[in-house]
Design a protein around this motif. Structure first.
Motif, PDB file in Angstrom:
ATOM      1  N   PHE A   1      -1.597  -3.903  -1.921  1.00 41.06           N
ATOM      2  CA  PHE A   1      -2.329  -4.892  -2.716  1.00 41.06           C
ATOM      3  C   PHE A   1      -2.277  -4.540  -4.203  1.00 41.06           C
ATOM      4  O   PHE A   1      -2.230  -3.374  -4.592  1.00 41.06           O
ATOM      5  N   LYS A   2      -2.283  -5.568  -5.024  1.00 43.74           N
ATOM      6  CA  LYS A   2      -2.129  -5.396  -6.459  1.00 43.74           C
ATOM      7  C   LYS A   2      -3.261  -4.561  -7.047  1.00 43.74           C
ATOM      8  O   LYS A   2      -3.050  -3.759  -7.960  1.00 43.74           O
ATOM      9  N   LYS A   3      -4.465  -4.708  -6.496  1.00 44.13           N
ATOM     10  CA  LYS A   3      -5.595  -3.972  -7.042  1.00 44.13           C
ATOM     11  C   LYS A   3      -6.079  -2.922  -6.038  1.00 44.13           C
ATOM     12  O   LYS A   3      -5.568  -1.816  -6.001  1.00 44.13           O
ATOM     13  N   ASN A   4      -7.044  -3.257  -5.177  1.00 44.16           N
ATOM     14  CA  ASN A   4      -7.647  -2.257  -4.299  1.00 44.16           C
ATOM     15  C   ASN A   4      -7.409  -2.576  -2.824  1.00 44.16           C
ATOM     16  O   ASN A   4      -7.391  -3.737  -2.427  1.00 44.16           O
ATOM     17  N   GLY A   5      -7.262  -1.535  -2.026  1.00 38.37           N
ATOM     18  CA  GLY A   5      -7.140  -1.748  -0.588  1.00 38.37           C
ATOM     19  C   GLY A   5      -8.432  -2.252   0.014  1.00 38.37           C
ATOM     20  O   GLY A   5      -8.482  -3.323   0.620  1.00 38.37           O
ATOM     21  N   VAL A   6      -9.517  -1.478  -0.142  1.00 42.55           N
ATOM     22  CA  VAL A   6     -10.858  -1.868   0.308  1.00 42.55           C
ATOM     23  C   VAL A   6     -11.781  -1.799  -0.902  1.00 42.55           C
ATOM     24  O   VAL A   6     -11.831  -0.771  -1.594  1.00 42.55           O
ATOM     25  N   TRP A   7     -12.512  -2.876  -1.150  1.00 42.38           N
ATOM     26  CA  TRP A   7     -13.402  -2.933  -2.319  1.00 42.38           C
ATOM     27  C   TRP A   7     -14.765  -3.469  -1.900  1.00 42.38           C
ATOM     28  O   TRP A   7     -14.841  -4.439  -1.132  1.00 42.38           O
TER      29      TRP A   7
ATOM     30  N   SER B   1      -5.335   3.544   3.648  1.00 46.27           N
ATOM     31  CA  SER B   1      -5.150   2.667   2.494  1.00 46.27           C
ATOM     32  C   SER B   1      -4.033   3.246   1.636  1.00 46.27           C
ATOM     33  O   SER B   1      -4.169   4.343   1.078  1.00 46.27           O
ATOM     34  N   THR B   2      -2.913   2.526   1.559  1.00 47.53           N
ATOM     35  CA  THR B   2      -1.724   3.090   0.924  1.00 47.53           C
ATOM     36  C   THR B   2      -1.085   2.119  -0.056  1.00 47.53           C
ATOM     37  O   THR B   2      -1.114   0.900   0.125  1.00 47.53           O
ATOM     38  N   ASN B   3      -0.509   2.688  -1.121  1.00 44.29           N
ATOM     39  CA  ASN B   3       0.334   1.940  -2.058  1.00 44.29           C
ATOM     40  C   ASN B   3      -0.363   0.720  -2.648  1.00 44.29           C
ATOM     41  O   ASN B   3       0.256  -0.330  -2.854  1.00 44.29           O
ATOM     42  N   ASN B   4      -1.648   0.863  -2.940  1.00 46.81           N
ATOM     43  CA  ASN B   4      -2.383  -0.186  -3.645  1.00 46.81           C
ATOM     44  C   ASN B   4      -2.427   0.145  -5.136  1.00 46.81           C
ATOM     45  O   ASN B   4      -2.372   1.310  -5.528  1.00 46.81           O
ATOM     46  N   GLY B   5      -2.539  -0.891  -5.968  1.00 40.07           N
ATOM     47  CA  GLY B   5      -2.343  -0.708  -7.392  1.00 40.07           C
ATOM     48  C   GLY B   5      -3.392   0.106  -8.096  1.00 40.07           C
ATOM     49  O   GLY B   5      -3.087   0.812  -9.074  1.00 40.07           O
ATOM     50  N   THR B   6      -4.646   0.051  -7.650  1.00 34.62           N
ATOM     51  CA  THR B   6      -5.708   0.790  -8.338  1.00 34.62           C
ATOM     52  C   THR B   6      -6.352   1.775  -7.362  1.00 34.62           C
ATOM     53  O   THR B   6      -5.894   2.899  -7.232  1.00 34.62           O
ATOM     54  N   TRP B   7      -7.381   1.360  -6.649  1.00 35.13           N
ATOM     55  CA  TRP B   7      -8.083   2.283  -5.761  1.00 35.13           C
ATOM     56  C   TRP B   7      -7.733   2.020  -4.305  1.00 35.13           C
ATOM     57  O   TRP B   7      -7.591   0.865  -3.887  1.00 35.13           O
ATOM     58  N   GLY B   8      -7.622   3.094  -3.552  1.00 33.95           N
ATOM     59  CA  GLY B   8      -7.422   2.928  -2.116  1.00 33.95           C
ATOM     60  C   GLY B   8      -8.656   2.342  -1.449  1.00 33.95           C
ATOM     61  O   GLY B   8      -8.592   1.301  -0.784  1.00 33.95           O
TER      62      GLY B   8
ATOM     63  N   GLU C   1      -0.882   7.512  -2.192  1.00 33.11           N
ATOM     64  CA  GLU C   1       0.012   6.787  -3.097  1.00 33.11           C
ATOM     65  C   GLU C   1      -0.633   5.545  -3.697  1.00 33.11           C
ATOM     66  O   GLU C   1       0.012   4.511  -3.896  1.00 33.11           O
ATOM     67  N   ASN C   2      -1.932   5.642  -4.002  1.00 30.22           N
ATOM     68  CA  ASN C   2      -2.604   4.556  -4.716  1.00 30.22           C
ATOM     69  C   ASN C   2      -2.566   4.824  -6.217  1.00 30.22           C
ATOM     70  O   ASN C   2      -2.499   5.976  -6.653  1.00 30.22           O
TER      71      ASN C   2
END
Length: 354
Positions: free
Chosen positions: A125-131, A145-152, A170-171
């Motif tokens: 995801f461009k921003k966060n995996g779980v928010w 939660s992997t390879n997300n743009g800001t926070w996992g 890799e977040n």
């Protein structure tokens, strides 16, 4: 939920995870107080149909959507690595529009209570995996939660969260991020005992960031391959950040290089950093082989905050801090009341703390 309901749903998930044949109901069908989502169906549709206290079982498959939860007591339950949520159309609910994977959102004075997210993967995801924002007693357990743009996995304005047995790798920023608020200046939030425990955090900018929060525990986590293991961020606001416990973590070889940004110098080779923190306990951690040459490099490092707020009254005790460079223990601050006692280490700044 009644025990018979949990037993029924547990059977469905077990059958799916082990490859057994199971006659799952049609799209978003209610099953003994829960809902089952199959590949090609909408998780959001099941969430919208659920009532407070229901469980949504997401069977193995890849689901291209963002999921918004605003009801209390819901459980979103996958089958581990076989249930994958990836980006879909960036339209629809506010979670998708913001570029997040799963969102749990309440409002000021109306927190969403007792939501549980369990056993699934959120990726890309461009921003966060779980928010989450404005929640109480949110549980995130066994989520990858992997390879997300800001926070996992991230949370703000919330209390009593539990983040247990997750993997964040890799977040773009922190694997797990807890903050008072991300869009306004304010004093530290009392999390009322939030817990970050038994997580594996690798390849992120920072393993765990605790920003302007108080009264939480970071315990029994593995952090390796990040730029920094733990970063406690405070400033001059009131209440001050701190009053937390960081203990029994393994923080090893966090030697990824992260360049400077407008608020921080470059980060590399950093185990635990305290900036602008008060009354925090750092004890019984294993911190080894964190090597770098930035102002934040070292095993356990105390520095002034971005706005110059000192650390005060912190206790660094009974840690094994070895083979970190340029120092195992580094007090690069001018704050008062910070103590270093019974740590096993080889080098310190200033000398004499080992």
């Amino acid at each position: 939920m009644k025990n018979k309901h949990l037993t029924c749903l547990a059977g469905i998930v077990l059958a799916a995870a082990t490859g057994l044949s199971v006659a799952a109901p049609s799209s978003s069908a209610a099953v003994a107080g829960g809902h089952v989502v199959r590949p090609g169906e909408s998780i959001q549709k099941a969430v919208d149909a659920a009532r407070p206290g229901d469980t949504i079982v997401v069977l193995p498959g890849t689901y291209r959507e963002s999921v918004l939860i605003t009801k209390p007591g819901l459980t979103l339950l996958g089958t581990g690595s076989r249930t994958v949520i990836r980006p879909g159309a960036a339209t629809g609910n506010v979670c998708a529009t913001a570029g997040n994977g799963i969102c749990v959102l309440g409002a000021s004075g109306k927190p969403v209570d007792d939501v549980s997210i369990r056993s699934l993967t959120v990726s890309g995801f461009k921003k966060n995996g779980v928010w989450s924002s404005w929640t109480d007693r949110l549980t995130v357990r066994k989520v990858t939660s992997t390879n997300n743009g800001t926070w996992g996995i991230g949370q703000e304005r919330s209390t009593r969260g539990e983040f247990l047995h997750n993997t964040a790798r890799e977040n773009g920023d922190a694997g797990i991020f807890l903050a008072n608020t991300v869009d306004a200046e304010a004093g530290a939030t009392d999390t009322l005992g939030a817990e970050i425990r038994d997580n594996t955090l690798t390849g992120n900018r920072i393993g765990v960031t605790a920003r302007r929060v108080r009264n939480l525990t970071v315990q029994d986590n593995l952090m390796t391959g990040n730029c920094s293991g733990v970063f406690v961020v405070g400033d001059e606001s009131r209440p001050r950040a701190g009053a937390m416990t960081i203990q029994d973590n393994r923080i090893i070889a966090n030697n990824k290089f992260c360049p400077a940004n407008p608020r921080l110098s470059a980060i590399q080779g950093t185990g635990i950093v305290l900036t602008g923190s008060e009354d925090t306990t750092v004890r019984s951690n294993l911190i080894r082989n964190n090597v770098g040459s930035t102002p934040l490099s070292g095993g356990i490092v105390l520095v002034k905050s971005f706005v110059g707020a000192p650390n005060t009254g912190n206790s660094i005790t009974d840690n094994v801090v070895e083979d970190n460079q340029p120092a195992d223990l580094a007090d690069r601050d001018t704050g008062t009341g910070n103590t270093f006692v019974r740590n096993q280490c080889g080098t310190s700044e200033p000398a004499g703390m080992c």
